[in-house]
Design a protein around this motif. Sequence first.
Motif, PDB file in Angstrom:
ATOM      1  N   GLY A 196       0.805  -1.491  -0.118  1.00  0.00           N
ATOM      2  CA  GLY A 196       0.039  -0.172   0.535  1.00  0.00           C
ATOM      3  C   GLY A 196       1.277   0.982   0.309  1.00  0.00           C
ATOM      4  N   PRO A 197       0.560   2.260  -0.354  1.00  0.00           N
ATOM      5  CA  PRO A 197       0.843   3.293  -0.496  1.00  0.00           C
ATOM      6  C   PRO A 197       2.055   4.723   0.511  1.00  0.00           C
ATOM      7  N   GLY A 382       3.141   2.013  -3.939  1.00  0.00           N
ATOM      8  CA  GLY A 382       2.231   0.953  -3.092  1.00  0.00           C
ATOM      9  C   GLY A 382       1.936   0.309  -3.933  1.00  0.00           C
TER      10      GLY A 382
END
Length: 412
Positions: A196-197, A382
Amino acid sequence: MSLTIDRDRLTSEIEALALISEAEPPVVTRVVFTPSDLKARAWMKSHCEEAGLSVREDAVGNTFARWNGSDPSAPVVGTGSHVDAIPNAGKYDGVVGVLGGLEAIRALQQSGFRPRHSIELLIFTSEEPTRFGIGCLGSRLLSNTLPADSARKLSDNDGATLDEVRRKAGFAGELEQVKLPQGYYKAFVELHIEQGPLLERKQVPLGVVTKIAAPASLRVSIEGSGGHAGGVLMPDRRDALCAAAELILAIENTARSSGTIDTVATVGICDVFPGAVNSIPSRVRLTVDIRDTDLQRRDRVMCIIGDTCHSISAKRQVTVHRELVNADAPADCAPTIIEALAQSCRKYDLNFIPMVSRAYHDSLFMARIAPVAMLFIPCRNGYSHRPDEYASPEDIARGTLILAETLAALSQ
Ligand SMILES: [Zn+2]
């Protein structure tokens, strides 16, 4: 104790493992018990043995590489992840936790540290659901979340059963023997890319996972009445797709109004029958995926969806059938391990944030039999489960250093 992570060795091992794949580089495809998976396992085993670890495999192929502590009867401190990869994947998912775990052990060995509790690297079988339709096969069996009897009934797309396939791959013994006793582990820590970012966005190098969310999934089928798009007038319609549309929006609304961003719900598949421009939809099949970090809240959402199905069915004169495909419980990470990870970060003056793991991992199932926690490192944009998945050697080495320090603290 002074720890040195050999970043170049770790980077070149990640590159070398990525070449063991059914697809051309940079794509990694390594599905459980295919030739590339077996080759990757053999490669991992020889690296573990080179590091002086004693290797054991169970009946489903979970691989344990142990560094014996001074008190071999004390509960084990575990780390590890998976090396199987979905089709068209990248190099880092799972692998960072396995090769990072091995490098952490080698760094500890080299520093002169001697653990009291044995430290064990665990390579889980089939974290990805590609072949048998169920994720975290190895850890489900280890934690007895999936009973051996149910596991035996699993089969792949060619109709081969798990039992046949694993025996052919060289893993004998009974699946009943896979399950680990309560108390086997003192602690289990998994290093993983974030997938994920958030870490990248916040420019923080490490995430200490406090909760792991878990999915429940439903299959919903709606039966209405079909007919000619011109001939059947509106008051006479029982349109299955209109009923589905109402349900889909109600599901979205239920998740949005749960009171927290931790509740998410997704309708990912919507099959419409017969699917013709001039025909009223008579049947629709939906899949619903609901995730949360809190079991009660997730179950409440499931109940509301159930009630909504009933009311839509009554209002629109359609039949709504719901089937629960699976419902895994979310897990809380163990405060003692969270604190050990946080202290290790502080020791090296590395910034970290507490995080929720939105994807699930083997640690979710290990949480049923052991205190667990996870450590996340950033991955570019991400991205994960795609060939351009990337984590920098610096970030991987940092995560490995914190893992090593934490394993030392837990195994004393
Ligand atoms: Zn993974």
